[in-house]
Each structure stands twice: as C-alpha cells, then as structure tokens.
Design a protein around this motif. Sequence first.
Motif, short mmCIF file in Angstrom:
data_model
loop_
_atom_site.label_atom_id
_atom_site.label_comp_id
_atom_site.label_asym_id
_atom_site.label_seq_id
_atom_site.Cartn_x
_atom_site.Cartn_y
_atom_site.Cartn_z
N TRP A 15 0.84 -0.81 0.10
CA TRP A 15 -0.11 0.15 0.04
C TRP A 15 1.20 1.52 0.15
O TRP A 15 0.37 2.22 -0.25
N LEU A 16 2.02 1.65 0.03
CA LEU A 16 2.99 2.59 0.19
C LEU A 16 4.11 2.45 -0.26
O LEU A 16 4.75 1.06 -0.47
N ASP A 17 4.55 3.16 -1.50
CA ASP A 17 5.96 3.08 -1.77
C ASP A 17 6.66 4.38 -2.18
O ASP A 17 6.20 4.89 -3.02
N ALA A 18 7.25 5.55 -0.89
CA ALA A 18 7.05 6.95 -1.10
C ALA A 18 8.10 7.22 -0.27
O ALA A 18 9.03 6.14 0.54
N ALA A 19 8.22 8.12 -0.25
CA ALA A 19 9.47 9.22 0.60
C ALA A 19 8.78 9.72 1.76
O ALA A 19 7.68 10.37 2.20
N VAL A 20 8.91 9.23 2.79
CA VAL A 20 8.16 8.97 4.31
C VAL A 20 10.00 9.97 5.60
O VAL A 20 11.47 9.84 5.06
N THR A 21 9.36 10.59 5.74
CA THR A 21 10.00 11.55 6.49
C THR A 21 9.74 11.40 8.61
O THR A 21 8.07 11.81 8.52
N LEU A 22 9.69 10.70 9.23
CA LEU A 22 8.98 10.77 10.72
C LEU A 22 10.14 11.79 11.13
O LEU A 22 11.02 12.29 12.11
#
Length: 197
Positions: free
Chosen positions: A138-145
């Motif tokens: 469901w997710l394929d992305a650039a992510v910042t926590l």
Amino acid sequence: DVTFNQGFGPSDKGRSGIAGNITLSDAALRDLGVTLPKDMIKGSGPAQIKVDLVADQPAQLALTSELRGLGLSIPALGWSKPALQGGQLELAAVLGKVPEVTSLRFDGAGLSAMGKITLQDGGGLDAASFDRVQLDDWLDAAVTLEGRGEGRAVGVNITSGAVDLRQLAVKRSGVNSAEDGPMQVRLDRLTVSDGIA
C-alpha cells in the motif's frame, strides 16, 4: 563482548578500534544518547558493531543486526514487527555530542526503508528521513518521521510516491488513531478504490 585494537606502527598513531557484539535495546540506545519515541522498540536482541576511533574526531559506528528478539512498531503507519520475527538492520553513525545516523537500511515484516536519522540536543528524535519506504502493498513513497517530544507520537510527512487506500484500510484495522501524530501527505498517485485514482 568486544575487542579493542590498537596498532603500533607510525600510520596507526591516534587510531584505534572496537569490534564485537552488543545487546540492542531501547535502554542500550538511550545509553548512547539516542531516545526514540515510547514503545517504538521493545525487547532486546544481538547486534554486531565496529567503531573506528581517531584522535580529535567523533567515533564512527557501524552496526548490523538480524533483529531477533526486538519488537518494533510505527503506529502512525500501522506497522509492527514481532520480536520473534527476523529482519535486517544496517546502520552507520557518528557518535559526537549529538549522535547522528548517517545511513540506515532496514528490511523486515513487509517494510523496507533507506535513509538517515538526526537527533535533538537532548537525544530525542529530530527526524528520520527515508528516500524510499515500501510497506506491504500500500505504500511506496519518501517518508519523514518527525519527533514531537518524549511520550508523543511521531509526525509523518510523505512528500512523494504512491499510496493505495484500499490496502491501507485493511492494514490499519485495529490501530488506535487517537495515538497517531499529525500526518502531511503529498503524493504522485493515490488509489482511492477500484477504478478511482
């Protein structure tokens, strides 16, 4: 359980190193000045480390682990890894006054990510920035926590990539959204339902 190495040749002046095995846990990370959000890490497991020491420079740490014995969780993404399930962690860090994870690669329990982590002066999470995060289907992305202080859920910033809401609803069933931090999303593609994107 580590070995300290110190050469005696002219090229070894001011240089030494440590290599061996450690127990990786939330408490161990806090001892190193790394304070992650509550309940992100539970349990403990073995890891292999190598530390390069050079006079008047911050120590350089390399760490690898198969993560057995460690339970991991990112509630904002509806993801967790049971302690008995393995994975792969490769990490490089600079152990200065404020430690910095300059490179991190993770693969396990349907999640793969590559990025880096910066910490606040007090050791708490500043930001974990990943150029690409792939989570199940469901997710394929650039992510910042983004850290929001001790005891508070991390904020999630998705800056590009694709999300499939059909699968997200299934993966996040049973997740208590009241514990989630803020989420900002900017995508290249959002699949809402069959035939709608």
